[in-house]
Structures are given as structure tokens and as C-alpha cells.
Design an enzyme around this catalytic site. Structure first.
Site, PDB file in Angstrom:
ATOM      1  CE  LYS A 263      61.401  29.860  38.756  1.00 49.54           C
ATOM      2  NZ  LYS A 263      60.731  30.369  37.352  1.00 49.54           N
ATOM      3  N   GLY A 264      58.768  33.304  42.419  1.00 49.68           N
ATOM      4  CA  GLY A 264      58.506  34.502  42.379  1.00 49.68           C
ATOM      5  C   GLY A 264      58.657  35.417  43.930  1.00 49.68           C
TER       6      GLY A 264
ATOM      7  CG  ASP B 250      55.692  35.015  40.434  1.00 45.19           C
ATOM      8  OD1 ASP B 250      55.273  34.703  41.473  1.00 45.19           O
ATOM      9  OD2 ASP B 250      56.088  34.043  39.360  1.00 45.19           O
TER      10      ASP B 250
ATOM     11  CB  ILE C 161      61.523  22.908  24.449  1.00 40.10           C
ATOM     12  CG1 ILE C 161      61.962  21.530  24.295  1.00 40.10           C
ATOM     13  CG2 ILE C 161      61.681  23.458  23.078  1.00 40.10           C
ATOM     14  CD1 ILE C 161      61.099  20.415  23.622  1.00 40.10           C
ATOM     15  CD  GLU C 162      56.679  26.609  27.553  1.00 37.99           C
ATOM     16  OE1 GLU C 162      55.952  26.706  26.669  1.00 37.99           O
ATOM     17  OE2 GLU C 162      56.301  26.399  28.498  1.00 37.99           O
TER      18      GLU C 162
ATOM     19  CB  CYS D   9      35.067  43.082  40.959  1.00 35.97           C
ATOM     20  SG  CYS D   9      35.096  43.630  39.051  1.00 35.97           S
ATOM     21  CG  LEU D  10      30.589  38.390  40.540  1.00 39.15           C
ATOM     22  CD1 LEU D  10      29.809  38.871  39.520  1.00 39.15           C
ATOM     23  CD2 LEU D  10      31.131  36.880  40.428  1.00 39.15           C
ATOM     24  N   GLY D  11      31.387  41.095  43.442  1.00 42.05           N
ATOM     25  CA  GLY D  11      30.956  41.013  44.727  1.00 42.05           C
ATOM     26  C   GLY D  11      30.077  42.267  44.751  1.00 42.05           C
TER      27      GLY D  11
ATOM     28  NE  ARG E  83      34.517  41.161  28.242  1.00 41.25           N
ATOM     29  CZ  ARG E  83      35.710  41.591  27.873  1.00 41.25           C
ATOM     30  NH1 ARG E  83      35.738  42.730  27.130  1.00 41.25           N
ATOM     31  NH2 ARG E  83      36.613  40.841  27.401  1.00 41.25           N
TER      32      ARG E  83
ATOM     33  CG  HIS F 175      40.017  43.730  41.205  1.00 39.81           C
ATOM     34  ND1 HIS F 175      39.623  42.384  41.379  1.00 39.81           N
ATOM     35  CD2 HIS F 175      39.370  44.227  39.987  1.00 39.81           C
ATOM     36  CE1 HIS F 175      38.843  42.039  40.407  1.00 39.81           C
ATOM     37  NE2 HIS F 175      38.729  43.020  39.818  1.00 39.81           N
TER      38      HIS F 175
ATOM     39  CD  GLU G 184      41.501  42.208  44.618  1.00 42.00           C
ATOM     40  OE1 GLU G 184      40.736  43.226  45.264  1.00 42.00           O
ATOM     41  OE2 GLU G 184      41.044  41.665  43.558  1.00 42.00           O
TER      42      GLU G 184
END
Ligand code: GLN
Length: 545
Positions: free
Chosen positions: A22-23, A76, A155-156, A392-394, A473, A518, A520
Site C-alpha cells: 500500500k505504501g 512507508d 478493529i483498530e 552507523c554501527l558499521g 546513542r 544514515h 540511505e
């Protein structure tokens, strides 16, 4: 409620099953409208009670997309940015949790003046105000596309659907359009495509007062005119508004197949859209056609090793995967991603397949699982002089690897993985140390980065200062910088305010770049991110192409 004058509202719901795309379909519709010179923005309404997906596991939610203003949002929004090229903000994603939080806060403040606070009208009014807020953001938009998460029948999502029903009355029927995305499954035993699930899903919508104007039918193969007529008859929609959303090899083809079937023209006519400049004379999808041609017929192939933790669920790295599609186009190459589970590397060493790779990425991540495997892979990549991109972690793992194996600091580590490490080359800054609350407390959103002249990063960006988005962090510990630099690590990007390391490179290597942010998240289909583009170019060179 006072809707913005002249703004048109598109609502997109989904039926039958989740994960129909849908996105992407919403974003593709955005492209059709943008190609007509209209100013388009988008909103995602998510039915879950979390305030945002920031605290959810990647296995449950996939990637968390971070906006410039530091909101942790649904993935999305990444599709929206990649397709329509509008920077999203925290206004462009609302969850049930946020809506209730706002209403309850107002109630505690006494804003409801003694009234009983109810789903209708208080929750629905709050949802309406979120839609209108997006329309007004950054000047008035011509069109707001609102995608409702979840599947009709849940429902939600009911309060969101009820809001759409009310909204159409208040904003005017001529200003609103409802699009429903469904599935037309192929039943092998009968050898037939079946329309019943679509009929039932539309029935469910009509039960709550929503008549879809357009149906987008996901289908494996072709939806014949007869079937479109049949669906139209049962669902009360003209056959030309039953659009085939067939499976395609690249998501970037979707705007083109929608346009081919006249969806853009239907929207123009039903919403009485006046084409804006510069697309007023014709529908400009030339760049999309070129993009799709390039994706489908690349000249080269390049193999990239992707080191991560959530390799079973590629949605966790959605934006990275897409950034490689964009960067591939820029290099006339198909970028083949080979996922390496670094926990396995810890047990059984570097996989045989690494020998046929032309570049390596270490993906973002949290926690110590698989980290030693990543460090092992980085050492091999560095020593082979294979192009490297650490995100990042990379970057953090690359700094640890360099400190251990080049600077002679064998105990080097991050305090995220070993709080007692004697050599915390990666550490938390003061501002992160005493944080107890988990949600929304990382270094989030866009920060400035000054890029060092003459560096690989500067060659890519071609500019002195860039804005890139963060979600972490831990940081490079500046206390160890002199030692790292002395051994050949270059700091090629720094935050001008905090002096934190944003980009690192290696002097003695053809292309080894780590970024604390990031990149990307800022790559667009028609505008690849410069670092991904140059990394792929370096990998092609490594491959001898
Ligand atoms: N876990 C690391 C940190 O929080 C890296 C985060 C990431 O890769 N996004 O700093």
C-alpha cells in the site's frame, strides 16, 4: 473543521490481506500527481498504540525511517520520500498512540470543558486535525495523500476509517477520493482468479459508510476486462476505475503501469485538478521511464556483501536496499546484494562466497550479537583493499577493528558491547549517559557535517557542508582520535557544533568510508545518494569493470 481551500484529499485503504504494498502504491500515485505539476504531500496513519515504531523490534516492524526533524516513523515514509522527493517530518506519520496521547493530555488539561471524551467526536476530530496539519505544512499543498495502515476489517483501524467518512462530507465530495487496494488471488485448483475477497472487503468498507471510488487490484498476471467489469458491478465502481496492480520486477515501474491504465487522468477528472506548472502541458514521466529502463537493462553486475543481523528480514534494511537500486542506475549496474549473517561468521569464519564480492557494507544495528563477526569481516575487507561502506554501527565497528589491529589496542571496544572495556574507542556522550526513557531519546534527525576537502566523502558530495540523518546513542570517542589518526585513520566529516566524528576514511585504501549517520535515508529514486553512488563505482573498479 476548515479544510484548506483548493486542497484535494486522497485516502488509501487496504483490504483482504496485509503486505500488498500500500505504501508503494500510495507513493506511486503521488508520482502521477507530481508529474502533473501538482504539489503533493503524504500522511501515514498507523493503527497501533505505540507512539512510534522506534521502540519496536525490526522483526515486527522492519526499518524505522528517521525524518529530518528526528521523528522515528513508519518505513512507508521512506517510499514517499524516494518517490515524491518531499522531505517528510513528524507531522507525516500519526499513530493511534499519538492521537490518544494528545486527546488524553488535553483532557487532563481541562480543554474539553466538562464534556465526556469519546472516540466520536474527540478522537476523530484529532485525526482530522492531523490531516489538515499536513495540508498546511510548508505552504498549502494541492494534494494530500493519506494512507491508512492495516487492513479493512481490523478493529483498530475503525476510528481512522470513520474519520475518512466524516472528512468527505465536511471537505466536499469533489475534494476527496477513496482508493482501495485489494488482492485478486489465483486459485490453482480452479485455474482462476477470484474476485470474492475483493467484493467482501468492499462490502466491509461500505458497511461503515465508505464507497471506494477506485480499486487497485493486486494480481499475479493480467486482470481481464471481464473481471474488471465483474468487480466493478459487485463493488459499485466503473470498470475503468478498477485498476490492475500486477506484480512487477521493480517497484519503480508502478507509477508507469498506473499511468498506462489512465489512473492519473481519472484522478484529474474526479478531483477536478487544475494542472500546475511545470507539468501543465503534458504529464512528465520521462525521468521515470529512463529510470525503469536502466533498472531493467544494466550493463554490469557488481556483488556486494551485506553484513547485518536481521538478514532474514530485508525490510529491516529497506532504505539501504533501495539506495543500492538508485546507485546502481547511476553506474549502469545491477547491484547484487549478498546477505551475510555475522553471527555465523563468529562460529564458522569468513564464508567462501566472500571471494567473489566486490564491496562490503556493514549495516546499522543495536546490541553485541554478531559484532565480533562484523569486525572479522571488516578486517578481511580492509586487508583485501575491497571497497567498504560502514553505516552507523558499521562505522563504529570499523573504528574498533582499526584500533585493535592497526593501532595496537587489542582491548578496543564500544561500551555498548562491553561496559568495562579498558579502551572505549566508541562511547556514549554525556548527553546520553543518564537517559532512562527508551523512546525518542537517541541522537535523532538531521545534523550538519563539515566535509574535509580532498577526502573521498568530499569527492562524492562535491560540497563543504552536508545535512545527514542520525539514529544512535554511541559516538567515536574523541579521546582516542590522536592515536587513530596517527595510524592512518582520517576524519573526513565532523559535526561543527559538537566536533563529533561523522565520517571516517582510511588513507591507505582505495575506498573505505564509515559514516555515523544514515545516508540511505536521503537517497531518492531519481537522485541517488552520492556516497552510495561512489561506493558502487569503487566496487565496479575493484571488479575490473
Ligand atoms: N548501536 C549503535 C548506537 O546506538 C549504532 C546504532 C545504529 O547503527 N543505528 O550508537
Amino acid at each position: 473543521m476548515t479544510p484548506c481551500k483548493n486542497t484535494k484529499y486522497l485516502f488509501i485503504t487496504g483490504g483482504v490481506v496485509s503486505a500488498l504494498g500500500k505504501g508503494v502504491a500510495s507513493a506511486a500515485i503521488g508520482v502521477l500527481l507530481k508529474a502533473r505539476g501538482l504539489k503533493v504531500t503524504m500522511l501515514k496513519l498507523d493503527p497501533y498504540i505505540n507512539i512510534d515504531p522506534g521502540t519496536m523490534s525490526p522483526y515486527q516492524h522492519g526499518e524505522v525511517f528517521v525524518t529530518n526533524d528526528g521523528a522515528e516513523t513508519d518505513l512507508d515514509l521512506g517510499h514517499y520520500e524516494r518517490f515524491i522527493e518531499v522531505d517528510m517530518s513528524r507531522k507525516n506519520n500519526a499513530t493511534t498512540g499519538q492521537i490518544y496521547y494528545t486527546v488524553i493530555t488535553k483532557e487532563r488539561h481541562g480543554d474539553y470543558l466538562g464534556n465526556t471524551v469519546q472516540v466520536i467526536p474527540h478522537i476523530t476530530d484529532e485525526i482530522k486535525s492531523r490531516i489538515l496539519d499536513v495540508a498546511r505544512d510548508n505552504g498549502v499543498y494541492d494534494v494530500v495523500i493519506t494512507e491508512v495502515g492495516g487492513t479493512v476489517g481490523d478493529i483498530e483501524s475503525l476510528p481512522f476509517l470513520e474519520t475518512i467518512r466524516q472528512f468527505r462530507l465536511e471537505a466536499g465530495v469533489e475534494n476527496c477520493i477513496n482508493i482501495h487496494l485489494t488482492l485478486v488471488p489465483y486459485i490453482g485448483a480452479a485455474g482462476e482468479l477470484k474476485t470474492k475477497p475483493t467484493q467482501h472487503s468492499v462490502m466491509k468498507l461500505r458497511e461503515i459508510g465508505i464507497q471506494p471510488d477506485i480499486l487497485l487490484c493486486r494480481v499475479d498476471g493480467h486482470l481481464s476486462l471481464d473481471l474488471r467489469k465483474k468487480i466493478g458491478l459487485f463493488c459499485n465502481v466503473p470498470a475503468e476505475c478498477v485498476i490492475e496492480a500486477r506484480d512487477v520486477s521493480s517497484i519503480y515501474e508502478i507509477p508507469l503501469i498506473f499511468e498506462e491504465q489512465g489512473l492519473g487522468a481519472i484522478l484529474e477528472q474526479r478531483l477536478q485538478l487544475q494542472r500546475g506548472e511545470p507539468g501543465a502541458r503534458r504529464v512528465d514521466l520521462d525521468a521515470w521511464r529512463q529510470l525503469v529502463d536502466k533498472i531493467k537493462g544494466p550493463r554490469h553486475t557488481v556483488n556486494i556483501a551485506m553484513c547485518g543481523k536481521y538478514v532474514g528480514l530485508k525490510d529491516s534494511y529497506k532504505s539501504i536496499v533501495e539506495a543500492f537500486v538508485h546507485a546502481g542506475v547511476a553506474n549502469d549496474a545491477h547491484v547484487e546484494l549478498h546477505w551475510i549473517d555475522t553471527e555465523k561468521v563468529e562460529q564458522s569464519g569468513i564464508p567462501e562466497s566472500f571471494n567473489s564480492m566486490h564491496g562490503m557494507v556493514v549495516c546499522p544495528g543495536f546490541g553485541s550479537r554478531g559484532v565480533e563477526g562484523k569486525i572479522k569481516m571488516i578486517q578481511a575487507c580492509r586487508e583485501r583493499k575491497m571497497p567498504f561502506l560502514g553505516i552507523c554501527l558499521g562505522l563504529q565497528c570499523a573504528v574498533i577493528e582499526f584500533a585493535r589491529h592497526v593501532c595496537g589496542l587489542p582491548g578496543a571496544n564500544s561500551t555498548e558491547f562491553d561496559e568495562q572495556t579498558p579502551t572505549p574507542v566508541i562511547d556514549r556522550m554525556e548527553t546520553q549517559v543518564n537517559i532512562k526513557q527508551m523512546g525518542g531519546t537517541m541522537r535523532l534527525g538531521a545534523y550538519r557535517c563539515e566535509v574535509k576537502p580532498g577526502s573521498r566523502a568530499q569527492q562524492a558530495y562535491q560540497t563543504g557542508t552536508v545535512l545527514e540523518r542520525h539514529r544512535h546513542r554511541w559516538e567515536v570517542n574523541n579521546r582516542y582520535l590522536p592515536q587513530l589518526i596517527e595510524h592512518g585513520l582520517q576524519v573526513s566529516g565532523v559535526n561543527p557544533e559538537t566536533k563529533l566524528v561523522e565520517i571516517m576514511e582510511l588513507a591507505d585504501h582505495p575506498w573505505f568510508v564509515g559514516v555515523q549517520f544514515h545516508p540511505e535515508l536521503r537517497s531518492r529514486a531519481l537522485h541517488p545518494h552520492p556516497l552510495f553512488r561512489d561506493f558502487v563505482a569503487a566496487a565496479l573498479q575493484f571488479a575490473g569493470k
